[in-house]
Scaffold this motif. Structure first.
Motif, PDB file in Angstrom:
ATOM      1  N   SER A  24       0.666  11.495 -10.420  1.00  0.00           N
ATOM      2  CA  SER A  24      -0.248  12.641 -10.418  1.00  0.00           C
ATOM      3  C   SER A  24       0.505  13.931 -10.728  1.00  0.00           C
ATOM      4  CB  SER A  24      -0.960  12.750  -9.065  1.00  0.00           C
ATOM      5  OG  SER A  24      -1.752  11.607  -8.816  1.00  0.00           O
ATOM      6  N   HIS A  25       1.714  14.054 -10.176  1.00  0.00           N
ATOM      7  CA  HIS A  25       2.513  15.252 -10.432  1.00  0.00           C
ATOM      8  C   HIS A  25       2.907  15.317 -11.904  1.00  0.00           C
ATOM      9  CE1 HIS A  25       5.209  18.579  -9.718  1.00  0.00           C
ATOM     10  NE2 HIS A  25       6.221  17.889 -10.232  1.00  0.00           N
ATOM     11  N   LEU A  26       3.375  14.213 -12.455  1.00  0.00           N
ATOM     12  CA  LEU A  26       3.793  14.199 -13.859  1.00  0.00           C
ATOM     13  C   LEU A  26       2.604  14.447 -14.779  1.00  0.00           C
ATOM     14  CD1 LEU A  26       6.237  11.157 -13.718  1.00  0.00           C
ATOM     15  CD2 LEU A  26       6.868  13.565 -13.972  1.00  0.00           C
ATOM     16  N   ALA A  27       1.467  13.833 -14.446  1.00  0.00           N
ATOM     17  CA  ALA A  27       0.267  14.019 -15.277  1.00  0.00           C
ATOM     18  C   ALA A  27      -0.210  15.472 -15.235  1.00  0.00           C
ATOM     19  CB  ALA A  27      -0.844  13.078 -14.815  1.00  0.00           C
ATOM     20  N   SER A  28      -0.073  16.134 -14.074  1.00  0.00           N
ATOM     21  CA  SER A  28      -0.492  17.535 -13.961  1.00  0.00           C
ATOM     22  C   SER A  28       0.364  18.453 -14.822  1.00  0.00           C
ATOM     23  CB  SER A  28      -0.438  17.985 -12.497  1.00  0.00           C
ATOM     24  OG  SER A  28       0.906  18.163 -12.059  1.00  0.00           O
ATOM     25  N   LEU A  29       1.568  17.991 -15.153  1.00  0.00           N
ATOM     26  CA  LEU A  29       2.466  18.768 -16.012  1.00  0.00           C
ATOM     27  C   LEU A  29       2.264  18.438 -17.490  1.00  0.00           C
ATOM     28  CD1 LEU A  29       5.756  18.515 -13.909  1.00  0.00           C
ATOM     29  CD2 LEU A  29       4.201  20.457 -14.063  1.00  0.00           C
ATOM     30  N   GLY A  30       1.330  17.524 -17.762  1.00  0.00           N
ATOM     31  CA  GLY A  30       0.992  17.246 -19.151  1.00  0.00           C
ATOM     32  C   GLY A  30       1.538  15.950 -19.710  1.00  0.00           C
ATOM     33  N   LEU A  31       2.126  15.092 -18.880  1.00  0.00           N
ATOM     34  CA  LEU A  31       2.667  13.825 -19.384  1.00  0.00           C
ATOM     35  C   LEU A  31       1.520  12.916 -19.826  1.00  0.00           C
ATOM     36  CD1 LEU A  31       5.207  12.049 -19.811  1.00  0.00           C
ATOM     37  CD2 LEU A  31       4.772  11.075 -17.556  1.00  0.00           C
ATOM     38  N   ARG A  32       1.587  12.442 -21.064  1.00  0.00           N
ATOM     39  CA  ARG A  32       0.585  11.526 -21.608  1.00  0.00           C
ATOM     40  C   ARG A  32       1.326  10.383 -22.306  1.00  0.00           C
ATOM     41  NH1 ARG A  32      -1.667  14.281 -18.686  1.00  0.00           N
ATOM     42  NH2 ARG A  32      -3.588  15.496 -18.943  1.00  0.00           N
ATOM     43  N   PRO A  33       1.638   9.323 -21.580  1.00  0.00           N
ATOM     44  CA  PRO A  33       2.419   8.229 -22.169  1.00  0.00           C
ATOM     45  C   PRO A  33       1.643   7.485 -23.254  1.00  0.00           C
ATOM     46  CG  PRO A  33       1.630   7.615 -19.996  1.00  0.00           C
ATOM     47  CD  PRO A  33       1.290   9.054 -20.174  1.00  0.00           C
ATOM     48  N   SER A  34       2.380   6.909 -24.194  1.00  0.00           N
ATOM     49  CA  SER A  34       1.756   6.111 -25.251  1.00  0.00           C
ATOM     50  C   SER A  34       1.365   4.736 -24.742  1.00  0.00           C
ATOM     51  CB  SER A  34       2.730   5.955 -26.429  1.00  0.00           C
ATOM     52  OG  SER A  34       3.138   7.197 -26.924  1.00  0.00           O
ATOM     53  N   LEU A  35       2.028   4.287 -23.672  1.00  0.00           N
ATOM     54  CA  LEU A  35       1.840   2.925 -23.180  1.00  0.00           C
ATOM     55  C   LEU A  35       2.233   2.880 -21.708  1.00  0.00           C
ATOM     56  CD1 LEU A  35       1.176   0.066 -24.429  1.00  0.00           C
ATOM     57  CD2 LEU A  35       3.636  -0.268 -24.598  1.00  0.00           C
ATOM     58  N   PRO A  91       0.813  -1.222   0.000  1.00  0.00           N
ATOM     59  CA  PRO A  91       0.000   0.000   0.000  1.00  0.00           C
ATOM     60  C   PRO A  91       0.846   1.271   0.000  1.00  0.00           C
ATOM     61  CG  PRO A  91      -0.877  -1.591   1.567  1.00  0.00           C
ATOM     62  CD  PRO A  91       0.460  -2.108   1.132  1.00  0.00           C
ATOM     63  N   TYR A  92       1.976   1.270   0.721  1.00  0.00           N
ATOM     64  CA  TYR A  92       2.823   2.457   0.758  1.00  0.00           C
ATOM     65  C   TYR A  92       3.418   2.747  -0.621  1.00  0.00           C
ATOM     66  CZ  TYR A  92       2.653   2.527   5.879  1.00  0.00           C
ATOM     67  OH  TYR A  92       2.246   2.611   7.182  1.00  0.00           O
ATOM     68  N   LEU A  93       3.832   1.693  -1.336  1.00  0.00           N
ATOM     69  CA  LEU A  93       4.361   1.887  -2.682  1.00  0.00           C
ATOM     70  C   LEU A  93       3.313   2.507  -3.598  1.00  0.00           C
ATOM     71  CD1 LEU A  93       6.491  -1.318  -3.395  1.00  0.00           C
ATOM     72  CD2 LEU A  93       7.303   1.041  -3.362  1.00  0.00           C
ATOM     73  N   PHE A  94       2.076   2.076  -3.446  1.00  0.00           N
ATOM     74  CA  PHE A  94       1.004   2.653  -4.261  1.00  0.00           C
ATOM     75  C   PHE A  94       0.868   4.146  -3.999  1.00  0.00           C
ATOM     76  CE2 PHE A  94      -3.521   3.965  -4.244  1.00  0.00           C
ATOM     77  CZ  PHE A  94      -3.671   4.079  -5.623  1.00  0.00           C
ATOM     78  N   LEU A  95       0.860   4.536  -2.728  1.00  0.00           N
ATOM     79  CA  LEU A  95       0.719   5.958  -2.405  1.00  0.00           C
ATOM     80  C   LEU A  95       1.845   6.779  -3.034  1.00  0.00           C
ATOM     81  CD1 LEU A  95      -0.310   5.804   1.372  1.00  0.00           C
ATOM     82  CD2 LEU A  95      -1.781   6.250  -0.598  1.00  0.00           C
ATOM     83  N   LEU A  96       3.069   6.278  -2.931  1.00  0.00           N
ATOM     84  CA  LEU A  96       4.216   7.000  -3.496  1.00  0.00           C
ATOM     85  C   LEU A  96       4.097   7.099  -5.013  1.00  0.00           C
ATOM     86  CD1 LEU A  96       7.077   8.223  -3.434  1.00  0.00           C
ATOM     87  CD2 LEU A  96       7.965   5.881  -3.539  1.00  0.00           C
ATOM     88  N   ILE A 102       8.594   2.410 -28.682  1.00  0.00           N
ATOM     89  CA  ILE A 102       8.870   3.245 -27.508  1.00  0.00           C
ATOM     90  C   ILE A 102      10.380   3.433 -27.366  1.00  0.00           C
ATOM     91  CG2 ILE A 102       8.588   3.477 -25.008  1.00  0.00           C
ATOM     92  CD1 ILE A 102       5.954   3.532 -26.544  1.00  0.00           C
ATOM     93  N   ARG A 103      10.811   4.677 -27.235  1.00  0.00           N
ATOM     94  CA  ARG A 103      12.231   4.987 -27.071  1.00  0.00           C
ATOM     95  C   ARG A 103      12.558   5.633 -25.733  1.00  0.00           C
ATOM     96  NH1 ARG A 103      12.115   1.816 -30.287  1.00  0.00           N
ATOM     97  NH2 ARG A 103      12.906   1.754 -32.425  1.00  0.00           N
ATOM     98  N   HIS A 104      11.568   6.284 -25.130  1.00  0.00           N
ATOM     99  CA  HIS A 104      11.764   6.961 -23.851  1.00  0.00           C
ATOM    100  C   HIS A 104      10.877   6.296 -22.787  1.00  0.00           C
ATOM    101  CE1 HIS A 104      12.702  10.712 -26.481  1.00  0.00           C
ATOM    102  NE2 HIS A 104      13.715   9.868 -26.439  1.00  0.00           N
ATOM    103  N   PHE A 105      11.458   5.969 -21.658  1.00  0.00           N
ATOM    104  CA  PHE A 105      10.760   5.285 -20.570  1.00  0.00           C
ATOM    105  C   PHE A 105      10.823   6.145 -19.308  1.00  0.00           C
ATOM    106  CE2 PHE A 105      12.182   2.162 -23.562  1.00  0.00           C
ATOM    107  CZ  PHE A 105      11.270   1.123 -23.539  1.00  0.00           C
ATOM    108  N   VAL A 106       9.752   6.153 -18.522  1.00  0.00           N
ATOM    109  CA  VAL A 106       9.719   6.855 -17.233  1.00  0.00           C
ATOM    110  C   VAL A 106       9.343   5.843 -16.160  1.00  0.00           C
ATOM    111  CG1 VAL A 106       8.661   8.678 -15.855  1.00  0.00           C
ATOM    112  CG2 VAL A 106       9.057   9.037 -18.298  1.00  0.00           C
ATOM    113  N   GLU A 107      10.154   5.753 -15.105  1.00  0.00           N
ATOM    114  CA  GLU A 107       9.878   4.848 -13.992  1.00  0.00           C
ATOM    115  C   GLU A 107       9.355   5.620 -12.797  1.00  0.00           C
ATOM    116  OE1 GLU A 107      12.186   1.809 -10.865  1.00  0.00           O
ATOM    117  OE2 GLU A 107      13.293   2.675 -12.557  1.00  0.00           O
ATOM    118  N   VAL A 108       8.195   5.231 -12.274  1.00  0.00           N
ATOM    119  CA  VAL A 108       7.711   5.798 -11.013  1.00  0.00           C
ATOM    120  C   VAL A 108       7.989   4.779  -9.918  1.00  0.00           C
ATOM    121  CG1 VAL A 108       5.973   7.300 -12.026  1.00  0.00           C
ATOM    122  CG2 VAL A 108       5.349   4.971 -11.429  1.00  0.00           C
ATOM    123  N   GLY A 109       8.363   5.278  -8.753  1.00  0.00           N
ATOM    124  CA  GLY A 109       8.736   4.399  -7.653  1.00  0.00           C
ATOM    125  C   GLY A 109       9.848   5.017  -6.835  1.00  0.00           C
TER     126      GLY A 109
END
Length: 360
Positions: free
Chosen positions: A97-108, A86-91, A289-296
């Motif tokens: 949410s922060h990245l999405a608020s800045l306009g990030l829209r991943p293809s996948l 559950p803690y990992l989910f919150l993080l 896909i050429r650019h990857f973003v990892e959340v965690g």
């Protein structure tokens, strides 16, 4: 400045966090009453610990813009399966949410192991409240299984070529590959005595196989019991087709649009191998896909991605010990690459300016 209301049991760190956010030196102070005089509302732990005082929390919450629940400061306890998921989910949801608020829209979107359940929420399959219920229920069941476990099965990390893994499986057929993490990193599982025998053989060949500190074999056919528990609940939850294409780390194919199919995929997660190598290769070769973003909390998956596709650019939203700096650098790179929108960044900047204290 938005008003923050801190809630949690005694000694959860509410007052210490208040002191840090206020720029004060850390010192012990027992909160005797709810302090509402600043931008941070600090409440006594007794309000969270006793039902009789709970109404006080509800009353003061109307004065706050943001509610923060501080739950546990024991690092060893937080590391347990019951709480870690559950803690990992919150993080990760906060980072997303922060990245999405800045306009990030991943293809996948794709998740590794537990991350697939979180990724489904990010892809819009279910709401955060549903995600929390799924993860909390799953972690409770897994903790119960761990408590009853006799440690007859286990898991072992093996940094070796795929040919070595296949040779070991032919020698010890009871072994199962739980994780295909990279071309030279595998997690194998099975009976503990067989794993120890295999480790002894591998170390004679100077392959540093390491037993993992787990009491169960995860991503192993023996975990089918979790599937039976999951499917009874999953079909009753609110779900919809992915709003962003979602890749399964089990099948390496897109998730279906119908709820029964989605639930079947979720049910398959615990008892089947994580095929991360095939997922990254599919994203690179099939989906372009050429650019990857990892959340965690760390950049673990970025390392695996680069091992699989050395030309890939992988940016981590979290970096151990440098969380804020890591997020800022990732946002800067994403903006420079055109993955964040000008309007999204401008809105965020304006909110920051509006929240800044007026000059004295």
């Amino acid at each position: 400045m938005k008003k923050l209301f801190l809630m949690g049991r005694s000694e959860a760190g509410k007052t210490s966090l208040t002191q840090i956010l206020s720029g004060e030196e850390l010192h012990y102070h027992k909160t005797q009453y709810t302090n509402t005089g600043t931008d941070i509302i600090d409440s006594p732990g007794e309000y969270s610990e006793t039902k009789r005082c709970g109404l006080g929390l509800a009353c003061f919450s109307f004065e706050a813009d943001v509610l923060a629940l501080l739950d546990e400061t024991d690092v060893e306890k937080i590391g347990l399966t019951r709480w870690q998921q559950p803690y990992l989910f919150l993080l990760e949801y906060a980072q997303w949410s922060h990245l999405a608020s800045l306009g990030l829209r991943p293809s996948l979107i794709c998740g590794h192991s537990l991350g697939e359940l979180i990724a489904l929420c990010l892809a819009g399959v279910y709401e955060p409240e549903v995600a929390w219920y799924i993860l909390d229920t799953r972690s409770t069941h897994m903790a119960e299984l761990e408590a009853r476990a006799t440690r007859e099965t286990g898991m072992m990390a093996v940094p070796a070529e795929a040919s070595v893994i296949e040779e070991a499986r032919k020698t010890w057929p009871q072994l199962y590959v739980s994780n295909y993490n990279s071309p030279r990193q595998f997690i194998i599982s099975g009976p503990r005595d067989v794993l120890l025998e295999a480790r002894k053989s591998l170390r004679k060949r100077r392959i540093p196989a390491i037993m993992l500190n787990v009491s169960l074999a995860f991503h192993h056919p023996s975990m089918r019991v979790l599937r039976d528990m999951s499917l009874r609940r999953l079909n009753a939850l609110a779900m919809q087709a992915p709003q962003i294409p979602m890749l399964s780390c089990i099948t390496t194919r897109p998730y279906p649009d119908d709820q029964p199919g989605i639930c079947e995929h979720i049910g398959d997660l615990d008892e089947n191998s994580v095929r991360w190598v095939e997922c990254v290769q599919a994203m690179w070769q099939r989906d372009g896909i050429r650019h990857f973003v990892e959340v965690g909390p760390q950049d673990t998956l970025c390392g695996l991605v680069n091992d699989i596709e050395p030309q890939a650019l992988c940016l981590a939203a979290g970096r151990k010990g440098k969380e804020a700096e890591g997020m800022r650098q990732t946002c800067a790179r994403l903006y420079a690459l055109g993955h964040l929108t000008h309007d999204g960044v401008a809105r965020h900047r304006q909110r920051w300016l509006d929240a800044a204290p007026a000059p004295a």
